[in-house]
Design an enzyme around this catalytic site. Structure first.
Site, PDB file in Angstrom:
ATOM      1  N   GLU A  45      -6.959  -0.361 -16.134  1.00 53.67           N
ATOM      2  CA  GLU A  45      -7.623  -0.890 -14.929  1.00 53.67           C
ATOM      3  C   GLU A  45      -8.297   0.242 -14.132  1.00 53.67           C
ATOM      4  O   GLU A  45      -9.404   0.091 -13.636  1.00 53.67           O
ATOM      5  CB  GLU A  45      -6.623  -1.672 -14.054  1.00 53.67           C
ATOM      6  CG  GLU A  45      -7.315  -2.392 -12.897  1.00 53.67           C
ATOM      7  CD  GLU A  45      -6.630  -3.668 -12.433  1.00 53.67           C
ATOM      8  OE1 GLU A  45      -5.760  -4.195 -13.161  1.00 53.67           O
ATOM      9  OE2 GLU A  45      -6.987  -4.141 -11.342  1.00 53.67           O
TER      10      GLU A  45
ATOM     11  N   SER B  51      -5.039 -10.114 -12.848  1.00 56.08           N
ATOM     12  CA  SER B  51      -5.605  -9.052 -13.710  1.00 56.08           C
ATOM     13  C   SER B  51      -4.492  -8.279 -14.405  1.00 56.08           C
ATOM     14  O   SER B  51      -4.590  -7.980 -15.597  1.00 56.08           O
ATOM     15  CB  SER B  51      -6.514  -8.116 -12.901  1.00 56.08           C
ATOM     16  OG  SER B  51      -5.806  -7.461 -11.875  1.00 56.08           O
TER      17      SER B  51
ATOM     18  N   GLY C 247      -7.824 -13.787  -8.230  1.00 55.89           N
ATOM     19  CA  GLY C 247      -8.385 -13.316  -6.969  1.00 55.89           C
ATOM     20  C   GLY C 247      -7.588 -13.756  -5.755  1.00 55.89           C
ATOM     21  O   GLY C 247      -8.084 -13.684  -4.631  1.00 55.89           O
TER      22      GLY C 247
ATOM     23  N   HIS D  81       0.831  -1.219   0.000  1.00 62.54           N
ATOM     24  CA  HIS D  81       0.000   0.000   0.000  1.00 62.54           C
ATOM     25  C   HIS D  81       0.862   1.263   0.000  1.00 62.54           C
ATOM     26  O   HIS D  81       0.463   2.293   0.522  1.00 62.54           O
ATOM     27  CB  HIS D  81      -0.978   0.013   1.182  1.00 62.54           C
ATOM     28  CG  HIS D  81      -2.133  -0.940   1.010  1.00 62.54           C
ATOM     29  ND1 HIS D  81      -3.393  -0.546   0.642  1.00 62.54           N
ATOM     30  CD2 HIS D  81      -2.189  -2.286   1.120  1.00 62.54           C
ATOM     31  CE1 HIS D  81      -4.191  -1.605   0.558  1.00 62.54           C
ATOM     32  NE2 HIS D  81      -3.480  -2.676   0.846  1.00 62.54           N
ATOM     33  N   THR D  82       2.027   1.163  -0.571  1.00 56.26           N
ATOM     34  CA  THR D  82       2.892   2.344  -0.709  1.00 56.26           C
ATOM     35  C   THR D  82       2.827   2.912  -2.123  1.00 56.26           C
ATOM     36  O   THR D  82       3.211   4.064  -2.339  1.00 56.26           O
ATOM     37  CB  THR D  82       4.357   1.989  -0.393  1.00 56.26           C
ATOM     38  OG1 THR D  82       4.685   0.785  -1.091  1.00 56.26           O
ATOM     39  CG2 THR D  82       4.573   1.773   1.090  1.00 56.26           C
TER      40      THR D  82
ATOM     41  N   ASP E 213       1.524  -3.530  -9.746  1.00 51.24           N
ATOM     42  CA  ASP E 213       1.240  -4.848 -10.319  1.00 51.24           C
ATOM     43  C   ASP E 213       1.601  -4.911 -11.797  1.00 51.24           C
ATOM     44  O   ASP E 213       2.225  -5.870 -12.268  1.00 51.24           O
ATOM     45  CB  ASP E 213      -0.237  -5.199 -10.139  1.00 51.24           C
ATOM     46  CG  ASP E 213      -0.639  -5.249  -8.674  1.00 51.24           C
ATOM     47  OD1 ASP E 213       0.264  -5.257  -7.815  1.00 51.24           O
ATOM     48  OD2 ASP E 213      -1.846  -5.272  -8.399  1.00 51.24           O
TER      49      ASP E 213
ATOM     50  N   LEU F 154      -2.397 -12.291  -6.431  1.00 48.12           N
ATOM     51  CA  LEU F 154      -1.167 -12.535  -7.201  1.00 48.12           C
ATOM     52  C   LEU F 154      -1.217 -11.832  -8.561  1.00 48.12           C
ATOM     53  O   LEU F 154      -0.402 -12.097  -9.436  1.00 48.12           O
ATOM     54  CB  LEU F 154      -0.950 -14.050  -7.360  1.00 48.12           C
ATOM     55  CG  LEU F 154      -0.888 -14.811  -6.026  1.00 48.12           C
ATOM     56  CD1 LEU F 154      -0.822 -16.326  -6.267  1.00 48.12           C
ATOM     57  CD2 LEU F 154       0.308 -14.367  -5.179  1.00 48.12           C
TER      58      LEU F 154
ATOM     59  N   TYR G 264      -9.965  -0.652   0.564  1.00 42.02           N
ATOM     60  CA  TYR G 264      -8.887  -0.113  -0.265  1.00 42.02           C
ATOM     61  C   TYR G 264      -9.116   1.378  -0.516  1.00 42.02           C
ATOM     62  O   TYR G 264      -8.216   2.211  -0.316  1.00 42.02           O
ATOM     63  CB  TYR G 264      -8.815  -0.879  -1.597  1.00 42.02           C
ATOM     64  CG  TYR G 264      -7.624  -0.513  -2.459  1.00 42.02           C
ATOM     65  CD1 TYR G 264      -6.404  -1.168  -2.301  1.00 42.02           C
ATOM     66  CD2 TYR G 264      -7.719   0.483  -3.418  1.00 42.02           C
ATOM     67  CE1 TYR G 264      -5.311  -0.844  -3.094  1.00 42.02           C
ATOM     68  CE2 TYR G 264      -6.634   0.823  -4.212  1.00 42.02           C
ATOM     69  CZ  TYR G 264      -5.430   0.151  -4.047  1.00 42.02           C
ATOM     70  OH  TYR G 264      -4.356   0.481  -4.825  1.00 42.02           O
TER      71      TYR G 264
HETATM   72  P1  ADP Z   1      -6.038 -10.623  -8.881  1.00 38.88           P
HETATM   73  O1  ADP Z   1      -5.521  -9.638  -9.861  1.00 38.88           O
HETATM   74  O2  ADP Z   1      -5.436 -10.456  -7.523  1.00 38.88           O
HETATM   75  O3  ADP Z   1      -5.937 -12.031  -9.329  1.00 38.88           O
HETATM   76  P2  ADP Z   1      -8.491  -9.270  -9.451  1.00 38.88           P
HETATM   77  O4  ADP Z   1      -9.834  -9.309  -8.826  1.00 38.88           O
HETATM   78  O5  ADP Z   1      -7.795  -7.960  -9.561  1.00 38.88           O
HETATM   79  O6  ADP Z   1      -7.592 -10.338  -8.678  1.00 38.88           O
HETATM   80  O7  ADP Z   1      -8.560  -9.840 -10.929  1.00 38.88           O
HETATM   81  C1  ADP Z   1      -9.194 -11.084 -11.165  1.00 38.88           C
HETATM   82  C2  ADP Z   1     -10.075 -10.964 -12.413  1.00 38.88           C
HETATM   83  O8  ADP Z   1      -9.235 -10.840 -13.578  1.00 38.88           O
HETATM   84  C3  ADP Z   1     -10.925 -12.161 -12.676  1.00 38.88           C
HETATM   85  O9  ADP Z   1     -12.143 -12.091 -11.950  1.00 38.88           O
HETATM   86  C4  ADP Z   1     -11.163 -12.055 -14.176  1.00 38.88           C
HETATM   87  O10 ADP Z   1     -12.163 -11.103 -14.453  1.00 38.88           O
HETATM   88  C5  ADP Z   1      -9.842 -11.481 -14.670  1.00 38.88           C
HETATM   89  N1  ADP Z   1      -8.926 -12.541 -15.130  1.00 38.88           N
HETATM   90  C6  ADP Z   1      -7.680 -12.824 -14.685  1.00 38.88           C
HETATM   91  N2  ADP Z   1      -7.109 -13.837 -15.381  1.00 38.88           N
HETATM   92  C7  ADP Z   1      -8.016 -14.210 -16.306  1.00 38.88           C
HETATM   93  C8  ADP Z   1      -8.047 -15.191 -17.342  1.00 38.88           C
HETATM   94  N3  ADP Z   1      -7.026 -16.029 -17.549  1.00 38.88           N
HETATM   95  N4  ADP Z   1      -9.167 -15.261 -18.099  1.00 38.88           N
HETATM   96  C9  ADP Z   1     -10.218 -14.453 -17.890  1.00 38.88           C
HETATM   97  N5  ADP Z   1     -10.236 -13.516 -16.948  1.00 38.88           N
HETATM   98  C10 ADP Z   1      -9.180 -13.386 -16.155  1.00 38.88           C
HETATM   99 MG    MG Z   2      -5.772  -7.519  -9.707  1.00 31.30          MG
END
Ligand code: ADP
Ligand code: MG
Length: 400
Positions: free
Chosen positions: A176, A144, A138, A39-40, A188, A141, A240
């Site tokens: 994003e 997204s 989710g 969170h920096t 990220d 890691l 957040y």
């Molecule tokens: P994180 O980035 O920590 O994994 P987020 O909630 O920011 O969690 O992002 C997850 C979202 O990114 C998923 O719900 C989906 O919408 C999208 N996503 C990530 N990877 C894929 C993938 N391989 N195919 C489709 N959507 C994906």
């Molecule tokens: Mg994410």
């Protein structure tokens, strides 16, 4: 791990099955863990992520008719077809609470390229993209960011845009923030675009200055475990925004552009100025001490004293838990159990309220520490965690 040639083959195969012909190429972008600096990034501060071997792959082919066709082997719903000139941010498009679904991430990248004036001539023509990912979604890691960065990296080459990795990261963050509507910082996307094999990435988020810091765990007989708690507590999104607002309020009260500008040496003065608002005191103390911890970790790594970063990681967890209040029972249990089982250090990583923790261990202790954590989760009635080593890996690249 599947970011090998066979992974590329599988992505190309998937592309062919969906779109009828082969792709022009296959690209990969990794997920990440953050070693220290939580969170920096939205405080103009310091972060130090490393890329995972887990990647999002994109098989892609340019089109000439202005149509974007998106398909993910990891999502249901089939091909999403959009017109490049019709792309508009999810909120504006009135797509409702699901933020436009998964396709909003890659669509947002194309929108960000278009808004930056990068899509003209052949580049305005659209593309077909098929994705397949080994980054857990989710789990904190950054699946997204991997999805965004692989999209931008593929289109950068397909369209011959000549974008540097850091510029790709900025465009993906814009996607994003302003298209999908998630107010994330720059960490990220930068990790996914810019990390190097065998290194952690020091990023000064104000100067956008990068330094690859050698972090060869295997050579030192160490292992960094990722413990995915497989929980994601609902209050995460609201919290957040709330933490960001608190940091901005803290900076305003202290008369600085961002909390980055509060020197560690002047922390006590700053906290005295904020006395009376104990919550703000804690939030500010986290950010200022966390920036200092990033600097300390770099000093230790530069000195070849990798083991000695353990207590700094654990202190970082305490700060996230007590001052920034973004941990949860599952993450705390990982850290407490790992500590008691002989780990060198452990902390939550990522946004908090679930997701993953990292644990630094001697290679010889990796198994027993992992087992202790798994048993503690079972005893607490939690779902079994997913545990795997974080091998510092390469950033976005072309595979085929
Ligand atoms: P994180 O980035 O920590 O994994 P987020 O909630 O920011 O969690 O992002 C997850 C979202 O990114 C998923 O719900 C989906 O919408 C999208 N996503 C990530 N990877 C894929 C993938 N391989 N195919 C489709 N959507 C994906
Ligand atoms: Mg994410």
């Amino acid at each position: 791990m599947s970011d090998s040639v066979s992974g590329a083959d599988r992505a190309a195969e998937g592309f062919r099955a969906v779109f009828g012909a082969g792709p022009e190429g296959v690209w990969a972008a990794p997920g990440r863990v953050n070693l220290i600096g939580e969170h920096t990034d939205y405080n103009d501060g310091f972060v130090m992520p490393l890329a995972l071997p887990h990647t999002c792959l994109a098989a892609a082919r340019a089109r000439t008719d202005g149509v974007l066709r998106l398909h993910s082997g990891d999502a249901s719903g089939g091909v999403v077809e959009l017109r490049v000139d019709g792309l508009a941010p999810v909120a504006e498009a009135g797509a409702g609470g699901d933020r436009g679904g998964w396709a909003a991430y890659p669509a947002g990248v194309v929108w960000a390229l278009r808004e930056a004036g990068l899509l003209s001539g052949a580049a305005a023509g659209g593309a077909d993209l098929h994705y397949t990912s080994t980054v857990p979604t989710g789990a904190g890691l950054s699946s997204s960011a991997a999805l965004e960065v692989v999209t931008a990296t593929a289109l950068n080459e397909l369209y011959g845009l000549g974008l540097e990795p850091l510029r790709i990261a900025q465009l993906c963050q814009r996607a994003e923030n302003d298209f999908v509507g998630v107010p994330c910082g720059i960490m990220d996307q930068t990790a996914s675009a810019c990390c190097a094999d065998g290194h952690a990435l020091f990023l000064d988020t104000r100067e956008l200055a990068l330094r690859q810091v050698p972090f060869d765990l295997a050579a030192e007989g160490l292992r960094l475990l990722v413990v995915d708690t497989r929980v994601k507590h609902e209050l995460g999104d609201g919290a957040y925004a709330n933490r960001r607002a608190a940091c901005e309020a803290g900076a305003r009260a202290l008369g600085v552009p961002a909390l980055r500008d509060v020197a560690y040496e002047r922390l006590e003065d700053a906290l005295a100025t904020l006395a009376g608002d104990e919550t703000l005191v804690r939030r500010v103390r986290h950010v200022v001490t966390e920036n200092r911890r990033v600097e300390e970790v770099i000093e230790r790594l530069d000195a070849g004293a990798t083991r000695s970063i353990g207590p700094i990681l654990t202190a970082g967890h305490a700060s996230c838990r007590d001052d920034f209040e973004i941990s949860c029972a599952e993450l705390d249990l990982v850290v407490e159990t790992a500590d008691a089982a002989g780990a060198l250090g452990a902390r939550m990583t990522g946004g908090g309220f679930g997701g993953s923790a990292i644990v630094l261990v001697e290679e010889a202790d990796a198994e027993s520490v992992g087992k202790a954590v798994t048993e503690a989760f079972a005893a607490a009635g939690y779902r079994a965690p997913r545990i795997f080593p974080a091998v510092p890996s390469a950033g976005a690249r072309r595979l085929a």
